[in-house]
Design a protein around this motif. Structure first.
Motif, mmCIF file in Angstrom:
data_model
loop_
_atom_site.group_PDB
_atom_site.id
_atom_site.type_symbol
_atom_site.label_atom_id
_atom_site.label_comp_id
_atom_site.label_asym_id
_atom_site.label_seq_id
_atom_site.Cartn_x
_atom_site.Cartn_y
_atom_site.Cartn_z
ATOM 1 N N SER A 177 14.273 -5.519 10.662
ATOM 2 C CA SER A 177 14.355 -5.568 9.203
ATOM 3 C C SER A 177 15.608 -4.919 8.640
ATOM 4 O O SER A 177 16.217 -5.433 7.713
ATOM 5 C CB SER A 177 13.120 -4.905 8.591
ATOM 6 O OG SER A 177 11.972 -5.658 8.863
ATOM 7 N N LEU A 178 16.005 -3.756 9.172
ATOM 8 C CA LEU A 178 17.183 -3.083 8.636
ATOM 9 C C LEU A 178 18.463 -3.803 9.000
ATOM 10 O O LEU A 178 19.494 -3.603 8.373
ATOM 11 C CB LEU A 178 17.261 -1.628 9.147
ATOM 12 C CG LEU A 178 16.370 -0.613 8.448
ATOM 13 C CD1 LEU A 178 16.658 0.770 8.995
ATOM 14 C CD2 LEU A 178 16.555 -0.632 6.949
ATOM 15 N N GLU A 179 18.397 -4.640 10.024
ATOM 16 C CA GLU A 179 19.604 -5.316 10.473
ATOM 17 C C GLU A 179 19.678 -6.764 9.998
ATOM 18 O O GLU A 179 20.583 -7.499 10.351
ATOM 19 C CB GLU A 179 19.688 -5.254 12.003
ATOM 20 C CG GLU A 179 19.722 -3.801 12.488
ATOM 21 C CD GLU A 179 20.017 -3.694 13.959
ATOM 22 O OE1 GLU A 179 21.018 -4.255 14.419
ATOM 23 O OE2 GLU A 179 19.241 -3.046 14.658
ATOM 24 N N GLY A 223 0.815 -1.209 0.000
ATOM 25 C CA GLY A 223 0.000 0.000 0.000
ATOM 26 C C GLY A 223 0.849 1.260 0.000
ATOM 27 O O GLY A 223 0.600 2.202 -0.775
ATOM 28 N N TYR A 224 1.863 1.278 0.863
ATOM 29 C CA TYR A 224 2.776 2.425 0.894
ATOM 30 C C TYR A 224 3.472 2.598 -0.468
ATOM 31 O O TYR A 224 3.598 3.710 -0.982
ATOM 32 C CB TYR A 224 3.828 2.247 1.979
ATOM 33 C CG TYR A 224 3.377 2.690 3.347
ATOM 34 C CD1 TYR A 224 2.884 3.980 3.557
ATOM 35 C CD2 TYR A 224 3.446 1.827 4.444
ATOM 36 C CE1 TYR A 224 2.468 4.386 4.813
ATOM 37 C CE2 TYR A 224 3.030 2.231 5.702
ATOM 38 C CZ TYR A 224 2.538 3.509 5.886
ATOM 39 O OH TYR A 224 2.117 3.915 7.129
ATOM 40 N N GLN A 225 3.899 1.489 -1.028
ATOM 41 C CA GLN A 225 4.623 1.545 -2.295
ATOM 42 C C GLN A 225 3.737 2.101 -3.410
ATOM 43 O O GLN A 225 4.154 2.971 -4.183
ATOM 44 C CB GLN A 225 5.117 0.144 -2.672
ATOM 45 C CG GLN A 225 6.141 0.130 -3.792
ATOM 46 C CD GLN A 225 6.770 -1.247 -3.968
ATOM 47 O OE1 GLN A 225 6.451 -2.174 -3.234
ATOM 48 N NE2 GLN A 225 7.640 -1.383 -4.935
ATOM 49 N N GLN A 226 2.500 1.638 -3.491
ATOM 50 C CA GLN A 226 1.583 2.078 -4.537
ATOM 51 C C GLN A 226 1.191 3.544 -4.377
ATOM 52 O O GLN A 226 1.241 4.326 -5.340
ATOM 53 C CB GLN A 226 0.332 1.205 -4.529
ATOM 54 C CG GLN A 226 0.575 -0.236 -4.952
ATOM 55 C CD GLN A 226 -0.651 -1.117 -4.766
ATOM 56 O OE1 GLN A 226 -1.762 -0.621 -4.553
ATOM 57 N NE2 GLN A 226 -0.456 -2.432 -4.818
ATOM 58 N N LEU A 227 0.784 3.919 -3.163
ATOM 59 C CA LEU A 227 0.303 5.277 -2.940
ATOM 60 C C LEU A 227 1.418 6.313 -3.064
ATOM 61 O O LEU A 227 1.207 7.398 -3.620
ATOM 62 C CB LEU A 227 -0.355 5.377 -1.559
ATOM 63 C CG LEU A 227 -1.666 4.605 -1.379
ATOM 64 C CD1 LEU A 227 -2.236 4.851 0.021
ATOM 65 C CD2 LEU A 227 -2.689 5.008 -2.435
ATOM 66 N N GLY A 278 14.669 6.605 0.541
ATOM 67 C CA GLY A 278 13.552 6.118 1.329
ATOM 68 C C GLY A 278 13.497 6.779 2.695
ATOM 69 O O GLY A 278 12.421 7.159 3.166
ATOM 70 N N ILE A 279 14.652 6.947 3.331
ATOM 71 C CA ILE A 279 14.711 7.599 4.637
ATOM 72 C C ILE A 279 14.289 9.067 4.532
ATOM 73 O O ILE A 279 13.616 9.605 5.410
ATOM 74 C CB ILE A 279 16.119 7.469 5.243
ATOM 75 C CG1 ILE A 279 16.376 6.011 5.643
ATOM 76 C CG2 ILE A 279 16.295 8.380 6.453
ATOM 77 C CD1 ILE A 279 17.763 5.746 6.187
ATOM 78 N N ARG A 338 7.853 1.170 4.754
ATOM 79 C CA ARG A 338 8.137 2.085 3.642
ATOM 80 C C ARG A 338 9.519 1.805 3.054
ATOM 81 O O ARG A 338 9.705 1.757 1.836
ATOM 82 C CB ARG A 338 8.059 3.535 4.120
ATOM 83 C CG ARG A 338 6.641 4.065 4.249
ATOM 84 C CD ARG A 338 6.621 5.453 4.856
ATOM 85 N NE ARG A 338 5.287 6.028 4.781
ATOM 86 C CZ ARG A 338 4.824 6.947 5.603
ATOM 87 N NH1 ARG A 338 5.595 7.394 6.577
ATOM 88 N NH2 ARG A 338 3.616 7.426 5.469
ATOM 89 N N LEU A 339 10.491 1.636 3.929
ATOM 90 C CA LEU A 339 11.855 1.391 3.468
ATOM 91 C C LEU A 339 11.962 0.047 2.758
ATOM 92 O O LEU A 339 12.651 -0.077 1.747
ATOM 93 C CB LEU A 339 12.820 1.432 4.658
ATOM 94 C CG LEU A 339 13.021 2.808 5.303
ATOM 95 C CD1 LEU A 339 13.896 2.683 6.539
ATOM 96 C CD2 LEU A 339 13.644 3.780 4.317
ATOM 97 N N ARG A 340 11.271 -0.952 3.268
ATOM 98 C CA ARG A 340 11.296 -2.257 2.613
ATOM 99 C C ARG A 340 10.700 -2.175 1.221
ATOM 100 O O ARG A 340 11.183 -2.815 0.282
ATOM 101 C CB ARG A 340 10.530 -3.279 3.467
ATOM 102 C CG ARG A 340 11.342 -3.817 4.619
ATOM 103 C CD ARG A 340 10.541 -4.680 5.555
ATOM 104 N NE ARG A 340 9.821 -5.744 4.868
ATOM 105 C CZ ARG A 340 9.131 -6.696 5.508
ATOM 106 N NH1 ARG A 340 9.084 -6.689 6.835
ATOM 107 N NH2 ARG A 340 8.517 -7.635 4.850
#
Length: 262
Positions: free
Chosen positions: A159-161, A117-121, A200-201, A246-248
């Motif tokens: 996730s980031l690690e 959803g974040y990616q699309q919007l 992304g950040i 969002r970052l993913r």
């Protein structure tokens, strides 16, 4: 002989005794001296995990990672063992959690829906989308959306690690600060990944960036971040979940583009 045994030894001497002479006692000492790494890493990963996840199990898996690190570490390269061991310990704990199937499929599906959803919007609007817009997109209320974020928090904490590639210690976060030279193809991929993660950040809200910074760069726990930002731990958990999803999405999109170029 007794005088030799009572003399203080630095870590270099322990490493030499273990690696060059197979001294099991030296190996045991190295493991015992670095057990605090297991406590630290397992403690950080325990934050936000379901109550059915035993802290003792996390620590047990972490100890296995520490043993693996002591066995595989090359002390002659001049690297910091603490950093290397932290990666190995973290990886062993995460592997144990994955094998235990600790995240219900329904939670995984919710995380995927939010990430997509974040990616699309954000691709559609070319800006950071609000909770209201995401709620409308997912056809849920604001309260339900925030509850979803709380549920998926256990998936996003590390996730980031997580390692970028299997059997490698480099993480998504490390590419922001690691400029060691690699082969040309690796450097190109690293550049695009770094650029994607940086962008992304930049798209995160100020609060989300603050949470990511305090958690991954300042090494604060979620409860400590809550105190610093004068927010509830659950709100910090929601902000972190949104930031990571969002970052993913940004990283997955970049990965797909790189795969198309192969």
């Amino acid at each position: 002989m007794n005088e030799r045994k009572s003399m203080p030894l630095n870590y270099a001497e322990f490493w030499e005794r273990w690696k060059e002479h197979g001294d099991i006692e030296a190996k045991k000492t190295l493991i015992e001296k670095h057990l605090p790494i297991v406590d630290y890493v397992s403690g950080r990963l325990a934050v936000g995990l379901p109550k059915n996840v035993s802290k003792d199990d996390l620590a047990s898996n972490g100890v296995m990672g520490l043993i693996d690190a002591v066995e595989k570490f090359d002390y002659k390269r001049g690297l910091q063992f603490e950093t290397y061991a932290s990666w190995r310990v973290r990886g062993a704990i995460l592997d144990g959690l994955r094998q235990g199937d600790w995240v219900p499929r329904s939670v995984r599906e919710k995380a995927k829906k939010i990430e997509e959803g974040y990616q699309q919007l954000e691709q559609q609007y070319l800006r950071t989308v609000s909770d209201e817009e995401m709620s409308k997109h997912l056809d849920v209320s604001i309260k339900e959306f925030q509850h979803m974020l709380q549920e998926v928090a256990v998936m996003t904490l590390c996730s980031l690690e997580d390692p970028i590639r299997e059997e490698e210690s480099e993480t998504r976060l490390s590419v922001l600060v690691d400029d060691k030279a690699k082969n040309p193809d690796y450097k190109v991929r690293e550049f695009h990944l770094k650029e994607s993660l940086t962008k992304g950040i930049e798209k995160l809200t100020e609060k989300e960036r603050t949470v990511v910074s305090l958690l991954y760069y300042e090494d604060l726990s979620l409860s400590e971040i809550a105190e610093v930002m004068s927010l509830s731990p659950s709100r910090i958990s929601q902000l972190h979940s949104k930031a990571i999803l969002r970052l993913r999405g940004s990283l997955d999109k970049q990965r797909d583009l790189l795969m198309q170029d192969d």
